[in-house]
Design an enzyme around this catalytic site. Structure first.
Site, PDB file in Angstrom:
ATOM      1  N   ASP A   1      -1.379   2.391  11.304  1.00  0.00           N
ATOM      2  CA  ASP A   1      -2.361   3.694  11.583  1.00  0.00           C
ATOM      3  C   ASP A   1      -3.310   3.768  10.336  1.00  0.00           C
ATOM      4  O   ASP A   1      -3.087   3.576   9.285  1.00  0.00           O
ATOM      5  CB  ASP A   1      -1.789   4.814  11.932  1.00  0.00           C
ATOM      6  CG  ASP A   1      -2.578   5.672  12.708  1.00  0.00           C
ATOM      7  OD1 ASP A   1      -3.795   5.484  13.134  1.00  0.00           O
ATOM      8  OD2 ASP A   1      -2.126   7.098  12.552  1.00  0.00           O
TER       9      ASP A   1
ATOM     10  N   HIS B   1     -10.633  -1.784  10.766  1.00  0.00           N
ATOM     11  CA  HIS B   1      -9.869  -3.106  11.608  1.00  0.00           C
ATOM     12  C   HIS B   1      -9.777  -4.381  10.912  1.00  0.00           C
ATOM     13  O   HIS B   1      -8.866  -4.915  10.810  1.00  0.00           O
ATOM     14  CB  HIS B   1     -10.267  -3.152  12.968  1.00  0.00           C
ATOM     15  CG  HIS B   1     -10.137  -1.901  13.894  1.00  0.00           C
ATOM     16  ND1 HIS B   1      -8.776  -1.290  13.960  1.00  0.00           N
ATOM     17  CD2 HIS B   1     -10.852  -1.014  14.417  1.00  0.00           C
ATOM     18  CE1 HIS B   1      -8.916  -0.234  14.529  1.00  0.00           C
ATOM     19  NE2 HIS B   1     -10.230   0.001  14.885  1.00  0.00           N
TER      20      HIS B   1
ATOM     21  N   LEU C   1      10.675 -16.023  10.744  1.00  0.00           N
ATOM     22  CA  LEU C   1      10.244 -15.020  11.061  1.00  0.00           C
ATOM     23  C   LEU C   1       9.893 -14.938  12.459  1.00  0.00           C
ATOM     24  O   LEU C   1       8.785 -15.640  12.914  1.00  0.00           O
ATOM     25  CB  LEU C   1       9.181 -14.413  10.171  1.00  0.00           C
ATOM     26  CG  LEU C   1       8.746 -12.928  10.434  1.00  0.00           C
ATOM     27  CD1 LEU C   1       9.732 -11.864  10.364  1.00  0.00           C
ATOM     28  CD2 LEU C   1       7.445 -12.746   9.611  1.00  0.00           C
TER      29      LEU C   1
END
Length: 247
Positions: free
Chosen positions: A18, A35, A129
Protein backbone atom coordinates in the site's frame (compact mmCIF):
# COMPACT_ATOMS: atom_id res chain seq x y z
CA UNK A 1 20.63 -10.81 7.69
CA UNK A 2 23.04 -12.47 10.12
CA UNK A 3 20.67 -11.56 12.99
CA UNK A 4 17.86 -13.65 11.48
CA UNK A 5 17.11 -16.99 13.15
CA UNK A 6 16.80 -19.26 10.11
CA UNK A 7 15.10 -21.89 12.29
CA UNK A 8 12.26 -19.52 13.12
CA UNK A 9 11.23 -18.11 9.76
CA UNK A 10 7.63 -17.54 8.77
CA UNK A 11 6.79 -20.18 6.17
CA UNK A 12 4.32 -17.90 4.43
CA UNK A 13 4.59 -14.10 4.26
CA UNK A 14 1.75 -12.04 2.82
CA UNK A 15 2.16 -8.37 1.93
CA UNK A 16 -0.37 -5.59 1.34
CA UNK A 17 1.65 -3.31 -0.92
CA UNK A 18 0.00 0.00 0.00
CA UNK A 19 0.94 3.61 -0.56
CA UNK A 20 1.92 3.76 -4.24
CA UNK A 21 -0.55 6.52 -5.07
CA UNK A 22 0.15 8.63 -2.00
CA UNK A 23 3.91 8.25 -2.58
CA UNK A 24 3.47 9.56 -6.13
CA UNK A 25 1.23 12.45 -5.03
CA UNK A 26 3.81 13.48 -2.44
CA UNK A 27 6.21 13.93 -5.34
CA UNK A 28 3.72 15.85 -7.48
CA UNK A 29 3.28 12.94 -9.90
CA UNK A 30 0.34 10.88 -11.13
CA UNK A 31 -0.62 7.76 -9.13
CA UNK A 32 0.64 5.37 -11.83
CA UNK A 33 4.13 6.78 -11.22
CA UNK A 34 4.00 5.19 -7.78
CA UNK A 35 2.94 1.82 -9.19
CA UNK A 36 5.94 1.89 -11.56
CA UNK A 37 8.32 2.55 -8.68
CA UNK A 38 6.72 -0.20 -6.62
CA UNK A 39 8.26 -2.80 -8.94
CA UNK A 40 11.69 -2.32 -7.34
CA UNK A 41 10.14 -3.06 -3.94
CA UNK A 42 8.61 -6.26 -5.29
CA UNK A 43 11.94 -7.34 -6.71
CA UNK A 44 13.83 -6.74 -3.46
CA UNK A 45 11.15 -8.46 -1.39
CA UNK A 46 11.23 -11.56 -3.60
CA UNK A 47 15.03 -11.64 -3.46
CA UNK A 48 15.12 -11.25 0.32
CA UNK A 49 12.56 -14.02 0.86
CA UNK A 50 14.48 -16.35 -1.45
CA UNK A 51 17.78 -15.57 0.28
CA UNK A 52 16.34 -16.20 3.76
CA UNK A 53 14.62 -19.41 2.73
CA UNK A 54 10.99 -18.30 3.11
CA UNK A 55 8.85 -20.82 1.27
CA UNK A 56 5.81 -18.76 0.26
CA UNK A 57 5.29 -15.08 -0.53
CA UNK A 58 1.87 -13.71 -1.52
CA UNK A 59 1.52 -10.12 -2.74
CA UNK A 60 -1.77 -8.21 -2.83
CA UNK A 61 -1.39 -6.91 -6.35
CA UNK A 62 -4.93 -5.88 -7.34
CA UNK A 63 -8.12 -6.40 -5.36
CA UNK A 64 -11.66 -6.91 -6.66
CA UNK A 65 -12.46 -3.51 -5.16
CA UNK A 66 -9.66 -1.89 -7.18
CA UNK A 67 -11.74 -2.30 -10.34
CA UNK A 68 -13.72 0.69 -9.03
CA UNK A 69 -10.73 3.04 -9.35
CA UNK A 70 -10.52 5.59 -12.21
CA UNK A 71 -10.30 3.85 -15.59
CA UNK A 72 -7.01 5.53 -16.49
CA UNK A 73 -5.35 4.16 -13.36
CA UNK A 74 -6.77 0.65 -13.85
CA UNK A 75 -5.66 0.61 -17.50
CA UNK A 76 -2.21 1.80 -16.48
CA UNK A 77 -1.89 -0.89 -13.82
CA UNK A 78 -2.94 -3.61 -16.28
CA UNK A 79 -0.42 -2.41 -18.88
CA UNK A 80 2.27 -2.27 -16.22
CA UNK A 81 1.34 -5.79 -15.10
CA UNK A 82 1.80 -7.16 -18.62
CA UNK A 83 5.18 -5.49 -19.03
CA UNK A 84 6.43 -6.44 -15.56
CA UNK A 85 5.54 -10.12 -15.88
CA UNK A 86 7.22 -10.25 -19.28
CA UNK A 87 10.34 -8.58 -17.90
CA UNK A 88 10.60 -10.45 -14.60
CA UNK A 89 9.60 -14.05 -15.41
CA UNK A 90 12.99 -14.96 -16.97
CA UNK A 91 14.76 -13.85 -13.77
CA UNK A 92 12.22 -15.64 -11.56
CA UNK A 93 12.70 -18.81 -13.60
CA UNK A 94 16.48 -18.52 -13.43
CA UNK A 95 16.27 -18.22 -9.62
CA UNK A 96 13.99 -21.28 -9.29
CA UNK A 97 10.97 -19.19 -8.20
CA UNK A 98 7.53 -20.61 -9.01
CA UNK A 99 4.93 -18.06 -10.03
CA UNK A 100 1.28 -18.51 -9.08
CA UNK A 101 -1.83 -16.36 -9.27
CA UNK A 102 -4.84 -16.29 -6.96
CA UNK A 103 -8.04 -14.45 -7.82
CA UNK A 104 -10.58 -14.21 -10.62
CA UNK A 105 -8.31 -14.26 -13.66
CA UNK A 106 -11.32 -14.07 -15.95
CA UNK A 107 -11.76 -10.43 -14.89
CA UNK A 108 -8.36 -9.50 -16.33
CA UNK A 109 -7.88 -8.15 -19.86
CA UNK A 110 -6.88 -10.98 -22.20
CA UNK A 111 -3.34 -9.70 -22.64
CA UNK A 112 -2.72 -9.55 -18.90
CA UNK A 113 -4.37 -12.93 -18.33
CA UNK A 114 -2.35 -14.63 -21.09
CA UNK A 115 0.94 -13.11 -19.88
CA UNK A 116 0.17 -14.35 -16.38
CA UNK A 117 -0.69 -17.87 -17.56
CA UNK A 118 2.51 -18.04 -19.64
CA UNK A 119 4.60 -17.07 -16.61
CA UNK A 120 2.85 -19.68 -14.47
CA UNK A 121 3.42 -22.36 -17.10
CA UNK A 122 7.09 -21.50 -17.57
CA UNK A 123 7.90 -21.68 -13.86
CA UNK A 124 5.53 -24.49 -12.79
CA UNK A 125 8.32 -27.03 -12.18
CA UNK A 126 10.52 -24.71 -10.11
CA UNK A 127 11.12 -25.86 -6.53
CA UNK A 128 12.18 -22.69 -4.73
CA UNK A 129 10.14 -19.78 -3.39
CA UNK A 130 6.45 -19.85 -4.38
CA UNK A 131 5.47 -16.31 -5.39
CA UNK A 132 1.71 -15.79 -5.59
CA UNK A 133 0.20 -12.63 -7.04
CA UNK A 134 -3.28 -11.85 -5.73
CA UNK A 135 -4.99 -10.40 -8.82
CA UNK A 136 -8.65 -9.45 -8.90
CA UNK A 137 -8.69 -11.07 -5.48
CA UNK A 138 -10.56 -10.60 -2.23
CA UNK A 139 -10.86 -12.81 0.81
CA UNK A 140 -14.66 -12.79 0.64
CA UNK A 141 -14.55 -13.80 -3.05
CA UNK A 142 -12.22 -16.67 -2.16
CA UNK A 143 -14.50 -17.99 0.57
CA UNK A 144 -17.62 -17.67 -1.60
CA UNK A 145 -16.06 -19.47 -4.56
CA UNK A 146 -14.98 -22.29 -2.22
CA UNK A 147 -18.52 -22.56 -0.85
CA UNK A 148 -19.95 -22.73 -4.36
CA UNK A 149 -17.62 -25.61 -5.27
CA UNK A 150 -18.51 -27.49 -2.10
CA UNK A 151 -22.25 -26.87 -2.60
CA UNK A 152 -22.04 -28.23 -6.15
CA UNK A 153 -20.33 -31.39 -4.91
CA UNK A 154 -22.93 -31.86 -2.18
CA UNK A 155 -25.69 -31.37 -4.75
CA UNK A 156 -24.15 -34.01 -7.03
CA UNK A 157 -23.70 -36.42 -4.08
CA UNK A 158 -19.90 -36.29 -4.36
CA UNK A 159 -19.75 -34.91 -0.82
CA UNK A 160 -21.85 -35.28 2.30
CA UNK A 161 -22.52 -32.32 4.57
CA UNK A 162 -20.98 -34.16 7.52
CA UNK A 163 -17.72 -34.45 5.54
CA UNK A 164 -17.26 -30.69 5.55
CA UNK A 165 -14.58 -29.49 7.97
CA UNK A 166 -11.80 -26.91 8.06
CA UNK A 167 -9.22 -29.14 6.42
CA UNK A 168 -11.56 -30.05 3.58
CA UNK A 169 -12.59 -26.40 3.12
CA UNK A 170 -8.92 -25.41 2.77
CA UNK A 171 -8.72 -27.63 -0.29
CA UNK A 172 -11.17 -25.43 -2.18
CA UNK A 173 -9.47 -22.09 -1.52
CA UNK A 174 -7.44 -20.49 -4.30
CA UNK A 175 -4.27 -20.68 -2.21
CA UNK A 176 -4.35 -24.48 -1.80
CA UNK A 177 -2.00 -26.29 -1.17
CA UNK A 178 0.01 -23.38 0.27
CA UNK A 179 0.13 -23.19 4.09
CA UNK A 180 -1.77 -20.56 6.06
CA UNK A 181 -0.19 -17.12 6.39
CA UNK A 182 2.24 -16.77 9.30
CA UNK A 183 3.12 -13.11 8.86
CA UNK A 184 1.14 -10.32 7.17
CA UNK A 185 2.87 -7.00 6.49
CA UNK A 186 1.14 -3.82 5.34
CA UNK A 187 2.97 -0.68 4.25
CA UNK A 188 1.44 2.77 3.87
CA UNK A 189 0.13 3.49 7.36
CA UNK A 190 -3.37 2.00 7.28
CA UNK A 191 -4.22 -0.53 10.00
CA UNK A 192 -6.58 -2.97 8.30
CA UNK A 193 -6.30 -6.13 6.20
CA UNK A 194 -8.63 -4.89 3.45
CA UNK A 195 -10.39 -8.15 2.57
CA UNK A 196 -7.10 -10.00 2.05
CA UNK A 197 -6.62 -13.72 2.77
CA UNK A 198 -9.29 -13.63 5.47
CA UNK A 199 -9.43 -17.39 6.10
CA UNK A 200 -5.73 -18.00 5.58
CA UNK A 201 -4.67 -15.21 7.99
CA UNK A 202 -6.79 -16.36 10.94
CA UNK A 203 -3.68 -16.70 13.15
CA UNK A 204 -1.20 -14.57 11.22
CA UNK A 205 1.04 -12.13 13.02
CA UNK A 206 0.28 -8.62 11.73
CA UNK A 207 2.71 -5.76 11.19
CA UNK A 208 1.61 -2.30 10.00
CA UNK A 209 4.37 0.02 8.83
CA UNK A 210 3.25 3.60 9.40
CA UNK A 211 6.21 5.42 7.90
CA UNK A 212 6.99 3.35 4.79
CA UNK A 213 5.11 3.62 1.50
CA UNK A 214 5.47 0.59 -0.75
CA UNK A 215 7.80 2.20 -3.36
CA UNK A 216 10.33 2.81 -0.56
CA UNK A 217 10.18 -0.74 0.85
CA UNK A 218 13.51 -2.57 0.56
CA UNK A 219 15.30 -5.70 1.81
CA UNK A 220 16.30 -3.95 5.03
CA UNK A 221 12.64 -3.33 5.84
CA UNK A 222 11.74 -6.98 5.30
CA UNK A 223 14.68 -8.14 7.42
CA UNK A 224 13.63 -5.81 10.26
CA UNK A 225 10.05 -7.04 9.90
CA UNK A 226 11.14 -10.68 10.20
CA UNK A 227 13.17 -9.78 13.30
CA UNK A 228 9.97 -8.34 14.80
CA UNK A 229 8.11 -11.54 13.92
CA UNK A 230 10.78 -13.63 15.63
CA UNK A 231 10.39 -11.65 18.86
CA UNK A 232 6.72 -12.57 19.15
CA UNK A 233 5.22 -15.59 20.88
CA UNK A 234 2.68 -17.42 18.73
CA UNK A 235 0.25 -19.21 21.06
CA UNK A 236 -2.62 -20.28 18.79
CA UNK A 237 -5.11 -20.07 21.66
CA UNK A 238 -2.84 -21.76 24.21
CA UNK A 239 -1.09 -20.14 27.16
CA UNK A 240 2.52 -19.02 27.10
CA UNK A 241 3.42 -21.75 29.59
CA UNK A 242 1.92 -24.41 27.34
CA UNK A 243 3.92 -23.16 24.36
CA UNK A 244 7.16 -23.27 26.36
CA UNK A 245 6.38 -26.84 27.44
CA UNK A 246 5.75 -27.91 23.85
CA UNK A 247 9.03 -26.37 22.74
Amino acid sequence: MEDIDLNNLPKHIAVIMDGNGRWAKSKGAMRIFGHHHGIAAVRETVEACAEMGVGFLTLYTFSTENWGRPKAEVDGIMSLLVKTIGDEVPTLHKNNVRLKCIGDLNMLPNKAKNEMLEGIEKTKNNTGLVLSLALSYSGKWDIVQAIKQIAAKVKSDELKIEDINEQMFNGFLSTFPDPDVDFLIRTGGDHRISNYLLWQSAYAELLFLDDVFWPDFRKKHLIEAVKTYQQRERRFGKTGEQIKTIK
